[in-house]
Design a protein around this motif. Structure first.
Motif, PDB file in Angstrom:
ATOM      1  N   LEU A   2       0.826  -1.203   0.000  1.00 45.28           N
ATOM      2  CA  LEU A   2       0.000   0.000   0.000  1.00 45.28           C
ATOM      3  C   LEU A   2       0.864   1.258   0.000  1.00 45.28           C
ATOM      4  O   LEU A   2       0.592   2.209  -0.732  1.00 45.28           O
ATOM      5  N   HIS A   3       1.925   1.249   0.780  1.00 44.94           N
ATOM      6  CA  HIS A   3       2.809   2.415   0.834  1.00 44.94           C
ATOM      7  C   HIS A   3       3.526   2.624  -0.503  1.00 44.94           C
ATOM      8  O   HIS A   3       3.726   3.759  -0.939  1.00 44.94           O
ATOM      9  N   ASP A   4       3.874   1.524  -1.174  1.00 41.69           N
ATOM     10  CA  ASP A   4       4.473   1.646  -2.505  1.00 41.69           C
ATOM     11  C   ASP A   4       3.470   2.246  -3.491  1.00 41.69           C
ATOM     12  O   ASP A   4       3.826   3.096  -4.315  1.00 41.69           O
ATOM     13  N   LEU A   5       2.213   1.815  -3.418  1.00 41.37           N
ATOM     14  CA  LEU A   5       1.187   2.365  -4.300  1.00 41.37           C
ATOM     15  C   LEU A   5       0.934   3.844  -4.022  1.00 41.37           C
ATOM     16  O   LEU A   5       0.761   4.643  -4.950  1.00 41.37           O
ATOM     17  N   LEU A   6       0.927   4.220  -2.743  1.00 41.55           N
ATOM     18  CA  LEU A   6       0.755   5.635  -2.397  1.00 41.55           C
ATOM     19  C   LEU A   6       1.920   6.478  -2.913  1.00 41.55           C
ATOM     20  O   LEU A   6       1.717   7.575  -3.458  1.00 41.55           O
ATOM     21  N   ALA A   7       3.120   5.964  -2.759  1.00 43.09           N
ATOM     22  CA  ALA A   7       4.294   6.688  -3.256  1.00 43.09           C
ATOM     23  C   ALA A   7       4.255   6.791  -4.779  1.00 43.09           C
ATOM     24  O   ALA A   7       4.564   7.847  -5.352  1.00 43.09           O
ATOM     25  N   PHE A   8       3.875   5.713  -5.453  1.00 41.70           N
ATOM     26  CA  PHE A   8       3.766   5.733  -6.914  1.00 41.70           C
ATOM     27  C   PHE A   8       2.695   6.723  -7.350  1.00 41.70           C
ATOM     28  O   PHE A   8       2.893   7.498  -8.296  1.00 41.70           O
ATOM     29  N   SER A   9       1.579   6.749  -6.641  1.00 41.22           N
ATOM     30  CA  SER A   9       0.508   7.698  -6.959  1.00 41.22           C
ATOM     31  C   SER A   9       1.002   9.132  -6.835  1.00 41.22           C
ATOM     32  O   SER A   9       0.715   9.975  -7.701  1.00 41.22           O
ATOM     33  N   SER A  10       1.744   9.405  -5.788  1.00 40.70           N
ATOM     34  CA  SER A  10       2.303  10.744  -5.596  1.00 40.70           C
ATOM     35  C   SER A  10       3.243  11.102  -6.735  1.00 40.70           C
ATOM     36  O   SER A  10       3.200  12.222  -7.273  1.00 40.70           O
ATOM     37  N   ARG A  11       4.084  10.173  -7.123  1.00 39.11           N
ATOM     38  CA  ARG A  11       5.011  10.420  -8.228  1.00 39.11           C
ATOM     39  C   ARG A  11       4.249  10.616  -9.546  1.00 39.11           C
ATOM     40  O   ARG A  11       4.637  11.450 -10.364  1.00 39.11           O
ATOM     41  N   LEU A  12       3.187   9.857  -9.751  1.00 32.80           N
ATOM     42  CA  LEU A  12       2.377  10.048 -10.967  1.00 32.80           C
ATOM     43  C   LEU A  12       1.813  11.459 -11.029  1.00 32.80           C
ATOM     44  O   LEU A  12       1.804  12.094 -12.091  1.00 32.80           O
ATOM     45  N   GLN A  13       1.351  11.962  -9.897  1.00 32.04           N
ATOM     46  CA  GLN A  13       0.832  13.322  -9.846  1.00 32.04           C
ATOM     47  C   GLN A  13       1.926  14.328 -10.183  1.00 32.04           C
ATOM     48  O   GLN A  13       1.684  15.318 -10.883  1.00 32.04           O
ATOM     49  N   GLN A  14       3.134  14.083  -9.678  1.00 36.03           N
ATOM     50  CA  GLN A  14       4.247  14.977  -9.957  1.00 36.03           C
ATOM     51  C   GLN A  14       4.636  14.934 -11.431  1.00 36.03           C
ATOM     52  O   GLN A  14       4.903  15.981 -12.039  1.00 36.03           O
ATOM     53  N   VAL A  15       4.666  13.745 -12.007  1.00 36.29           N
ATOM     54  CA  VAL A  15       4.979  13.612 -13.437  1.00 36.29           C
ATOM     55  C   VAL A  15       3.908  14.314 -14.264  1.00 36.29           C
ATOM     56  O   VAL A  15       4.225  15.033 -15.219  1.00 36.29           O
ATOM     57  N   ARG A  16       2.648  14.138 -13.891  1.00 32.69           N
ATOM     58  CA  ARG A  16       1.561  14.822 -14.592  1.00 32.69           C
ATOM     59  C   ARG A  16       1.774  16.331 -14.541  1.00 32.69           C
ATOM     60  O   ARG A  16       1.598  17.032 -15.536  1.00 32.69           O
ATOM     61  N   GLY A  17       2.179  16.830 -13.405  1.00 30.18           N
ATOM     62  CA  GLY A  17       2.462  18.260 -13.271  1.00 30.18           C
ATOM     63  C   GLY A  17       3.576  18.712 -14.195  1.00 30.18           C
ATOM     64  O   GLY A  17       3.523  19.808 -14.754  1.00 30.18           O
ATOM     65  N   ARG A  18       4.579  17.856 -14.381  1.00 26.57           N
ATOM     66  CA  ARG A  18       5.677  18.192 -15.294  1.00 26.57           C
ATOM     67  C   ARG A  18       5.174  18.211 -16.737  1.00 26.57           C
ATOM     68  O   ARG A  18       5.532  19.111 -17.509  1.00 26.57           O
ATOM     69  N   PHE A  19       4.373  17.208 -17.118  1.00 29.41           N
ATOM     70  CA  PHE A  19       3.803  17.202 -18.478  1.00 29.41           C
ATOM     71  C   PHE A  19       3.022  18.493 -18.708  1.00 29.41           C
ATOM     72  O   PHE A  19       3.154  19.143 -19.743  1.00 29.41           O
ATOM     73  N   ALA A  20       2.197  18.848 -17.741  1.00 24.25           N
ATOM     74  CA  ALA A  20       1.382  20.061 -17.846  1.00 24.25           C
ATOM     75  C   ALA A  20       2.263  21.293 -17.992  1.00 24.25           C
ATOM     76  O   ALA A  20       1.997  22.166 -18.834  1.00 24.25           O
ATOM     77  N   ALA A  21       3.315  21.362 -17.190  1.00 28.27           N
ATOM     78  CA  ALA A  21       4.207  22.528 -17.222  1.00 28.27           C
ATOM     79  C   ALA A  21       4.865  22.686 -18.591  1.00 28.27           C
ATOM     80  O   ALA A  21       5.057  23.815 -19.061  1.00 28.27           O
ATOM     81  N   PHE A  22       5.182  21.578 -19.245  1.00 31.93           N
ATOM     82  CA  PHE A  22       5.800  21.643 -20.565  1.00 31.93           C
ATOM     83  C   PHE A  22       4.912  22.382 -21.573  1.00 31.93           C
ATOM     84  O   PHE A  22       5.411  22.976 -22.517  1.00 31.93           O
ATOM     85  N   ILE A  23       3.587  22.322 -21.359  1.00 28.39           N
ATOM     86  CA  ILE A  23       2.680  22.965 -22.322  1.00 28.39           C
ATOM     87  C   ILE A  23       1.893  24.118 -21.701  1.00 28.39           C
ATOM     88  O   ILE A  23       0.905  24.579 -22.270  1.00 28.39           O
ATOM     89  N   GLY A  24       2.340  24.585 -20.547  1.00 23.97           N
ATOM     90  CA  GLY A  24       1.758  25.776 -19.949  1.00 23.97           C
ATOM     91  C   GLY A  24       0.415  25.592 -19.272  1.00 23.97           C
ATOM     92  O   GLY A  24      -0.369  26.542 -19.180  1.00 23.97           O
ATOM     93  N   LEU A  25       0.150  24.398 -18.776  1.00 19.99           N
ATOM     94  CA  LEU A  25      -1.111  24.105 -18.090  1.00 19.99           C
ATOM     95  C   LEU A  25      -0.838  23.674 -16.660  1.00 19.99           C
ATOM     96  O   LEU A  25       0.292  23.366 -16.286  1.00 19.99           O
TER      97      LEU A  25
END
Length: 153
Positions: A2-25
């Motif tokens: 469960l802790h691995d899944l929570l950490a992965f979820s957090s990282r997914l959110q961070q990666v999504r934020g990076r994708f968004a930042a690349f295109i100004g969203l």
């Protein structure tokens, strides 16, 4: 696990934020944009369908799609079958931004999903879908149990 899944979820959110930042969203705007693209392929991209798909409130999705439309990355058109509904689509500008993001996204996704092989991809996809559904059930149960606990207090 469960802790691995929570950490992965957090990282997914961070990666999504990076994708968004690349295109100004923002992260949520990026997620809404790609969801509109996906749902529009099946002619079902409305504020309600996007909200349902992402488990967000229609009010939040309406607010964000208004911003995306103002930026010129999303288009809104009345549904010819039901004029009360508004159909959403990704504009040419939005498609161009996603096209520009794609090479960076491929590199990052290749790194993110490096442990996933062709053999275990189908299983991972099935498990992710099943977990999404069971999470909905768990949320409903937790709401019910909280309500019952509050009634006892």
């Amino acid at each position: 696990m469960l802790h691995d899944l929570l950490a992965f979820s957090s990282r997914l959110q961070q990666v999504r934020g990076r994708f968004a930042a690349f295109i100004g969203l923002t992260g949520p705007q990026y997620t809404i944009l790609i969801t509109i693209r996906q749902l529009a392929a099946g002619d079902d991209a409305t504020v309600g369908s996007v909200a349902d798909h992402l488990a967000l409130t229609p009010t939040f999705v309406a607010s964000e799609t208004k911003k995306l439309a103002a930026m010129g990355v999303v288009e809104k058109e009345p549904d010819p079958m039901d004029m009360r509904r508004v159909m959403l689509s990704v504009s040419a500008k939005g498609e161009q931004l996603l096209h520009e993001l794609a090479p960076v996204q491929r590199q990052i996704n290749d790194s993110l999903f490096a442990p996933v092989t062709a053999e275990n991809f189908a299983l991972l996809r099935l498990l992710a879908s099943s977990l999404r559904n069971s999470a909905e059930d768990a949320l409903a149960l937790s709401d019910q149990l909280l309500k019952e606990a509050g009634e006892k207090a």
